[in-house]
Every structure is written in C-alpha cells, then in structure tokens.
Scaffold this active site. Structure first.
Site, PDB file in Angstrom:
ATOM      1  N   ALA A  10      62.926  70.308  41.089  1.00 55.72           N
ATOM      2  CA  ALA A  10      62.801  70.963  39.787  1.00 55.72           C
ATOM      3  C   ALA A  10      61.339  70.943  39.386  1.00 55.72           C
ATOM      4  CB  ALA A  10      63.654  70.241  38.747  1.00 55.72           C
ATOM      5  N   GLY A  11      60.724  72.107  39.364  1.00 55.15           N
ATOM      6  CA  GLY A  11      59.310  72.222  39.033  1.00 55.15           C
ATOM      7  C   GLY A  11      58.491  72.520  40.270  1.00 55.15           C
ATOM      8  N   THR A  14      51.703  72.459  40.674  1.00 57.37           N
ATOM      9  CA  THR A  14      50.781  71.976  41.695  1.00 57.37           C
ATOM     10  C   THR A  14      51.437  70.963  42.617  1.00 57.37           C
ATOM     11  OG1 THR A  14      48.912  72.315  40.200  1.00 57.37           O
ATOM     12  CG2 THR A  14      48.569  70.832  42.063  1.00 57.37           C
ATOM     13  N   GLU A 192      43.082  69.650  30.214  1.00 51.84           N
ATOM     14  CA  GLU A 192      43.909  70.759  29.725  1.00 51.84           C
ATOM     15  C   GLU A 192      43.208  71.479  28.575  1.00 51.84           C
ATOM     16  OE1 GLU A 192      46.677  71.604  31.147  1.00 51.84           O
ATOM     17  OE2 GLU A 192      46.904  69.864  32.473  1.00 51.84           O
ATOM     18  N   LYS A 207      51.325  55.306  31.464  1.00 45.91           N
ATOM     19  CA  LYS A 207      51.306  54.629  32.762  1.00 45.91           C
ATOM     20  C   LYS A 207      51.297  53.115  32.590  1.00 45.91           C
ATOM     21  CE  LYS A 207      48.718  58.552  34.642  1.00 45.91           C
ATOM     22  NZ  LYS A 207      47.390  59.052  35.074  1.00 45.91           N
TER      23      LYS A 207
END
Length: 434
Positions: A10-11, A14, A192, A207
């Site tokens: 799914a996806g 990159t 981004e 993280k």
C-alpha cells in the site's frame, strides 16, 4: 517449489516503488534469503498510470489501501502510505485483524497508535515489523530488540532527522542563513513544501518515541517528549559553538533518570571531536549506552528510496521465515507504564546568548541573577554586534557549568524582568557525550 509469499504493498511513492523494483530485479536473491519466492501480488496507489520503473501489470490494483488489507489475496501487508491516522491506521488494523504480518515504515502511526496496534497484533498472533520507521536504513530496531537483549540500556540518543542535519551542516560550512538554507533543502527535495514536521523536531520525536519503548521496555508516550526545533539557531550560535569546540546538532535523547524517563529533542552543542559530531549532511546516527557493551553507534542513510526499502526488505524476509517477536520487545501487557522524569530536571552545561542593553549595571544584574540560582559560569564572552542589530545592544554569550534547566530558566526570567535585554534569551543545551 514452495508457494511464493504474496505481498500487498500500500503506497507506491519513493519507498514503495523502490521496494517493487528491488523485488523484481533481484527476485532470485531475495527468494533464496527468504526461503521462498517473494511476489508482489497486490498494490494500492492513487495513480495507476504513473511510470514507477517496474512492471506491476501482474499485481491486483486497489484504489483503497483498506480494501487491499481486507480483501487482497496476500500473505503480508506492507504499509507505506504514511500518516498517523486515516488509511494507514485503518489498513494496518484490517490486516492485523486478518492475522496477516504487517511491515510498515510509518513512525507517526506507531508513535501515536503503537501500543494499540501491538495489543491487536498480539491478540491475533500477527507480528508488526517496523525497521524502516526509525533512522531509515540503519538497523537500529533489530539491534535494540534482538542483539542487545542481554544489556541494560541507560541512554539512547542520536541524529534522527536528515533535513535538520543537512541544514545545520551547510549553515556551519558555508555560512548560509537559515531561511536560504531551508529554501535550498526544499529545492533539492530534502525538505517538504511545509517543512514544519522536520525542522520543528516532530519527525525526530516520533522516531525517539519508538526507540524509548524498545530501550526501556515501557509504553510509548509521545506527549512526554520535550520538542524544540532548529528554526531559532543562528549563524552566530554556530560560529560561537565552533569557537568553543562544539558543533550544533538536532539531538534526540532518551535516558533513564532517578525520577523516571527523560525524552527530549532539541538543538544541542556536542564536542567537535566526538564521533556523533562528524555525522554530516542527510546522514543519521543512533548511539545506545549499555551496561555490558558500553556505547554502540550506528551510522547510515536516514532516508531515500533504496535505503528505506532495504529496511523494509529485511522485515519482509523475516516475515517470510516465520519470525514472530513482540513489536516492542515485550508482550504489550508486560510493557511498563511510562514514568516521566521531573520537568526540566536535566543536568548539564548550557550555552546562553543574550542581547544586552549597553548600560551601567546590566552585567552586574545578570551575574547576580545567575548566582541567586546557584549557576556557576564557566565563561562570559562579549561578541561584536550582529549585522542589523542596534548599536546600543551587546551580544553576550554565557557558558555554564553543570546545572539544571529549571535553574537556567528561572535566572533568565529574572534577567528579562530586570529590563536589561533586547529580545528573548537563547539557550542551547550542551551534551558531554562521555
């Protein structure tokens, strides 16, 4: 010949496209390592017509990742959609409810819902693998969950965001101002269009939340993390750090203290001679301080298609080999409740930058306020006024001996109330890393 393990991806951004290409280009190699062929049986993506550099005509297409997880004829669900909620969350739950192993690179999903998903996985007997969710291609999850099981971890820390590390590296080496450096990072694809998630420290915090649970066998508590980004770091700070023998890095730190577990993400001055200070550009690094091995440092690519796909592939091979392990090293019911350390109890040295009004009594007042809070000063440096600063102010840098953040903030609040400053004081923690 053994039946192939059928993957549902799914996806196809990159990482997803890189994963599909690697599985196609090295089918025999990965099949041998997994003990059975690996086949992309189903995929979900927004655009079916986009050229991803790999032939996916043999895979069943789903417009909805949840439908893929629920109805696809697959053996493993690979979630690369991203985001803490929505399709990512619902599709992972659907896959686990079917008893399917889940492989994900989604740190936001796990930081927000990791405990809930771990409980569901345990109930359904379906493992969750997430090597790619922290530090990209660096195998830190397996290292902490498996290789270090005989050790007691006292501290885990590192550089967990490549965007921030790239920007701080360029600001130091080339003297580029923050805004110009950010624009370059966006142009090069390192940041981004809305960079807040990276430069605000939130990506690193997600993280860190995962690493904290693995390090200390506790429940995840993202809200307990003190988060400060790099947007207030100036070239003057970086130059001062260099003169004092330090480099500035966005550091993520989790450590065990007498009052509980401390988690923080913030710009930090670290000794220029330390191994972590040599980590530049988009590279990530994670250090784990243990009782038996001492300090273990892992360095490598923290992002990128092949680097992250490498970590995903490792998890897929584990799933194919039938490896079953609790997501966070312990069964969910055995994870200790998170006990938060006292607020601002962190002890260490501090760098303080003040813009002081050039008038009689200002310096005496600053020294008095520091003494009132039992803060010993290692050095006081008066610098030349920064470009654009009014001539009536003097940049002053203070370096403290070991003290607490609470004491520093009390002193700075008092100095500000005395009316001797122009603008807000700036404070950066100093980590000895010894």
């Amino acid at each position: 010949m053994e039946r192939p393990m059928r993957l549902g991806i799914a996806g196809l951004g990159t990482v997803g496209a890189s994963l599909a290409r690697l599985l196609a280009d090295k089918r025999d190699v990965y099949g041998m390592r997994a003990g059975r062929p690996l086949e992309v049986a189903a995929v979900s993506a927004r655009d079916r017509t986009r050229d991803r550099g790999v032939d996916l005509s043999g895979a069943t297409w789903f417009d909805d990742p949840v439908a893929l997880a629920r109805d696809g004829e697959i053996d493993v669900f690979v979630e690369l959609v991203g985001g803490a909620d929505g399709a990512a969350f619902e599709s992972v739950k659907a896959a686990l409810n079917r008893g399917l192993p889940v492989v994900t690179a989604n740190k936001a999903l796990l930081a927000h819902h990791g405990l809930q998903l771990a409980r569901l996985a345990h109930k359904r007997g379906a493992p969750i693998f997430f090597e790619a969710a922290a530090a990209g291609g660096i195998p830190i999850i397996k290292t902490m969950r498996e290789a270090l099981r005989g050790n007691t971890v006292e501290r885990v820390y590192g550089i967990l965001n490549g965007t921030c590390n790239y920007m701080l590296t360029r600001m130091e080496r080339e003297g580029i101002a923050f805004d110009a450096c950010l624009a370059d990072a966006q142009r090069l694809g390192y940041a981004e269009a809305d960079p807040t998630f990276d430069i605000g420290g939130f990506d690193a915090a997600h993280k860190l939340a995962l690493l904290t649970s693995l390090a200390f066998g506790c429940e995840i508590d993202l809200d307990a993390i003190f988060i400060e980004g790099i947007s207030t770091v100036t070239n003057a700070d970086i130059e001062a750090a260099a003169e004092l023998g330090y480099r500035i890095k966005l550091l993520a730190v989790a450590q065990r203290t007498d009052s509980g577990i401390e988690q923080r993400v913030h710009p930090t001055m670290i000794p220029a001679h330390s191994a972590l200070a040599q980590v530049d550009g988009v590279t990530n690094a994670v250090a784990v301080d243990t009782d038996l091995l001492g300090s273990v440092l892992l360095v490598g690519p923290g992002a990128g298609g092949n680097a992250t796909a490498s970590a995903v592939l490792s998890d897929v091979i584990d799933a194919a080999q039938g490896i079953r392990m609790p997501a966070f090293g312990l069964e969910p019911s055995k994870l200790a409740p998170y006990r938060r350390a006292r607020m601002r109890a962190h002890e260490g040295g501090y760098y303080i930058r003040l813009s002081v009004l050039d008038r009689v009594g200002a310096f005496a007042s600053i020294a008095r306020r520091m003494a009132e809070n039992d803060i010993s000063l290692e050095s006081i440096v008066q610098r030349k006024p920064e470009s654009g600063r009014a001539a009536e102010t003097v940049p002053v840098i203070l370096i403290t001996h070991e003290t607490t953040e609470a004491a520093v903030r009390r002193a700075l609040d008092a100095v500000s109330r005395d009316g001797h400053l122009s603008g807000e004081p700036r404070m950066i923690r100093i980590e000895a890393l010894d």
